[in-house]
Design a protein around this motif. Structure first.
Motif, PDB file in Angstrom:
ATOM      1  N   ALA A  87      -8.444   1.810  -1.141  1.00  0.00           N
ATOM      2  CA  ALA A  87      -7.064   2.589  -1.945  1.00  0.00           C
ATOM      3  C   ALA A  87      -7.287   2.830  -3.247  1.00  0.00           C
ATOM      4  O   ALA A  87      -7.991   2.270  -4.126  1.00  0.00           O
ATOM      5  N   THR A  88      -6.539   3.696  -3.773  1.00  0.00           N
ATOM      6  CA  THR A  88      -6.559   4.323  -5.013  1.00  0.00           C
ATOM      7  C   THR A  88      -5.561   4.486  -5.730  1.00  0.00           C
ATOM      8  O   THR A  88      -5.279   4.520  -7.074  1.00  0.00           O
ATOM      9  N   ILE A  89      -4.177   3.892  -5.272  1.00  0.00           N
ATOM     10  CA  ILE A  89      -3.028   4.090  -5.898  1.00  0.00           C
ATOM     11  C   ILE A  89      -2.450   2.695  -6.564  1.00  0.00           C
ATOM     12  O   ILE A  89      -2.188   1.839  -5.686  1.00  0.00           O
ATOM     13  N   ASP A  90      -2.362   2.654  -7.899  1.00  0.00           N
ATOM     14  CA  ASP A  90      -1.852   1.162  -8.485  1.00  0.00           C
ATOM     15  C   ASP A  90      -0.539   0.923  -8.049  1.00  0.00           C
ATOM     16  O   ASP A  90       0.288   1.762  -7.743  1.00  0.00           O
TER      17      ASP A  90
ATOM     18  N   LEU B 192       0.956  -1.043  -0.072  1.00  0.00           N
ATOM     19  CA  LEU B 192      -0.013   0.158   0.108  1.00  0.00           C
ATOM     20  C   LEU B 192       0.926   1.221   0.205  1.00  0.00           C
ATOM     21  O   LEU B 192       1.760   1.459   0.791  1.00  0.00           O
ATOM     22  N   HIS B 193       0.785   2.019  -0.882  1.00  0.00           N
ATOM     23  CA  HIS B 193       1.605   3.443  -1.039  1.00  0.00           C
ATOM     24  C   HIS B 193       1.250   4.151   0.334  1.00  0.00           C
ATOM     25  O   HIS B 193      -0.040   4.327   0.673  1.00  0.00           O
ATOM     26  N   VAL B 194       2.105   4.873   0.794  1.00  0.00           N
ATOM     27  CA  VAL B 194       2.067   5.612   2.255  1.00  0.00           C
ATOM     28  C   VAL B 194       0.936   6.743   2.040  1.00  0.00           C
ATOM     29  O   VAL B 194       0.044   6.951   3.172  1.00  0.00           O
TER      30      VAL B 194
ATOM     31  N   ALA C 110      -4.423   8.900   3.884  1.00  0.00           N
ATOM     32  CA  ALA C 110      -5.691   8.967   3.519  1.00  0.00           C
ATOM     33  C   ALA C 110      -6.764   8.248   4.323  1.00  0.00           C
ATOM     34  O   ALA C 110      -7.894   8.665   5.019  1.00  0.00           O
ATOM     35  N   ALA C 111      -6.349   7.055   4.475  1.00  0.00           N
ATOM     36  CA  ALA C 111      -7.109   5.801   5.190  1.00  0.00           C
ATOM     37  C   ALA C 111      -7.242   6.380   6.608  1.00  0.00           C
ATOM     38  O   ALA C 111      -8.297   6.317   7.453  1.00  0.00           O
ATOM     39  N   SER C 112      -6.111   6.437   7.334  1.00  0.00           N
ATOM     40  CA  SER C 112      -5.898   7.124   8.449  1.00  0.00           C
ATOM     41  C   SER C 112      -6.767   8.399   8.857  1.00  0.00           C
ATOM     42  O   SER C 112      -7.582   8.360  10.116  1.00  0.00           O
ATOM     43  N   VAL C 113      -6.687   9.512   8.182  1.00  0.00           N
ATOM     44  CA  VAL C 113      -7.569  10.596   8.592  1.00  0.00           C
ATOM     45  C   VAL C 113      -9.150  10.123   8.287  1.00  0.00           C
ATOM     46  O   VAL C 113      -9.908  10.749   9.122  1.00  0.00           O
ATOM     47  N   HIS C 114      -9.282   9.410   7.247  1.00  0.00           N
ATOM     48  CA  HIS C 114     -10.770   8.908   7.086  1.00  0.00           C
ATOM     49  C   HIS C 114     -11.422   8.168   8.456  1.00  0.00           C
ATOM     50  O   HIS C 114     -12.352   8.495   8.880  1.00  0.00           O
ATOM     51  N   VAL C 115     -10.585   7.243   8.890  1.00  0.00           N
ATOM     52  CA  VAL C 115     -11.073   6.551  10.252  1.00  0.00           C
ATOM     53  C   VAL C 115     -11.058   7.365  11.467  1.00  0.00           C
ATOM     54  O   VAL C 115     -11.786   7.411  11.960  1.00  0.00           O
TER      55      VAL C 115
ATOM     56  N   GLY D 265      -6.563  -5.170  -0.547  1.00  0.00           N
ATOM     57  CA  GLY D 265      -7.175  -6.343  -0.806  1.00  0.00           C
ATOM     58  C   GLY D 265      -6.488  -7.188  -2.024  1.00  0.00           C
ATOM     59  O   GLY D 265      -7.160  -8.068  -2.367  1.00  0.00           O
ATOM     60  N   LYS D 266      -5.226  -6.813  -2.612  1.00  0.00           N
ATOM     61  CA  LYS D 266      -4.704  -7.392  -3.852  1.00  0.00           C
ATOM     62  C   LYS D 266      -3.404  -7.794  -3.309  1.00  0.00           C
ATOM     63  O   LYS D 266      -2.593  -6.962  -2.486  1.00  0.00           O
TER      64      LYS D 266
END
Length: 324
Positions: A300-303, A215-217, A222-227, A251-252
């Motif tokens: 996540a959004t970054i490939d 996972l890109h940092v 973004a996930a941390s702030v969202h939570v 998830g991949k």
């Protein structure tokens, strides 16, 4: 939201890869008072100093991203350092936050908290159901203790201390030490140096068969702030009193061989890849079940290839800054 933008938010570990990404994310969202303290200003291993810092600053929220981290070699070589430093950092910060009446805190853990042979993909309820991976057991135990600290302060004092468990992270400000780094920065550096030296071969530790999720940092931030921004009712509806942490990942996953091939492409290496099976592989597979996080409205959004390209550009541009 406008009131929250004026809150004092302390990011512990702001110079690290994750902490710096969280600071960037908060600033991009318009938060006006993001507090940071480097090791020269605040030693998080010093309980008295940490309590004094919290007493001096009127802190509303804490992102606990500070930790001693490293790859398989570092974990094998310095197990005492990894368990002691991490236990002390998180204990000092969480206790000081409580003592200063900070109601909301986010603790960042690691996917290594799960058993070595956990059913894949790993759900949050796999915690403490089996034996840990031996190579990083001390670090994993410290992170499990951090989760339980948060849960315990919530149960006993009614705090809102949350925990997120990221998969393998990479990106700007990573550690590129040739021996003590994680797999992506280690390989990016190795392939870069191979290209510079016009080498015909790059040797990768292990068989290349284990599967890993990355996972890109910036996605992690973004996930941390969202939570952290979720209201209490929404967060609690997707957790349980004794199962308060949330997985963060894509998830991949891919094999280490596939990762190495992608890094070769990103760095422009045209030579041969060889795998040294005498070196440890670690867990055969580590894939996170991220259904709980998706139910909370984030993914996540970054490939991976794009993210690796971003990480490699940062490494090249900051080669002298990258830790040796």
């Amino acid at each position: 939201m406008s009131r929250e933008l004026n809150q004092n938010i302390f990011v512990a570990g702001h110079r690290g890869m994750v902490g710096s990404a969280i600071v960037r994310r908060l600033q991009a969202l318009g938060y006006r008072s993001v507090l940071c303290a480097g090791r020269d200003e605040l030693d998080l291993l010093d309980q008295r100093a940490v309590r004094a810092y919290f007493a001096e600053h009127r802190i509303d929220q804490v992102y606990l991203a500070a930790a001693k981290v490293g790859g398989i070699h570092a974990n094998n070589t310095f197990p005492a350092d990894f368990i002691y430093d991490n236990l002390m950092i998180q204990s000092n910060v969480i206790q000081a936050a409580h003592a200063s009446d900070v109601q909301r805190l986010l603790f960042l853990g690691s996917s290594c908290i799960y058993p070595k042979h956990a059913i894949q993909p790993m759900k949050e309820d796999a915690l403490l159901t089996g034996v840990l991976e031996p190579t990083n057991e001390p670090y994993a135990i410290a992170k499990i203790a951090g989760i339980k600290l948060c849960e315990s302060y919530n149960r006993q004092y009614g705090r809102d201390y949350r925990s997120v468990m990221p998969t393998n992270l990479y990106g700007p400000h990573d550690n590129y030490h040739p021996q003590n780094s994680h797999v992506i920065p280690a390989l990016l550096r190795r392939f870069h140096e191979a290209v510079q030296a016009d080498q015909a071969e790059v040797v990768i530790w292990g068989s290349g068969n284990p599967m890993r999720e990355f996972l890109h940092v910036d996605d992690m931030a973004a996930a941390s702030v969202h939570v952290m921004q979720l209201d209490g009712a929404t967060y609690q509806a997707n957790t349980q009193p004794m199962l308060s942490h949330i997985n963060v990942g894509t998830g991949k996953d891919c094999t280490i061989r596939e990762l190495a091939e992608t890094i070769a492409k990103v760095t422009g290496f045209k030579g041969q890849l060889s795998f040294d099976a005498s070196k440890p592989d670690g867990s055969p597979r580590k894939l996170m079940d991220v259904s709980r996080l998706r139910a909370l409205g984030w993914q996540a959004t970054i490939d991976l290839e794009d993210g690796l390209g971003d990480a490699y550009r940062w490494f090249v541009e900051h080669r002298l800054e990258a830790r040796d």
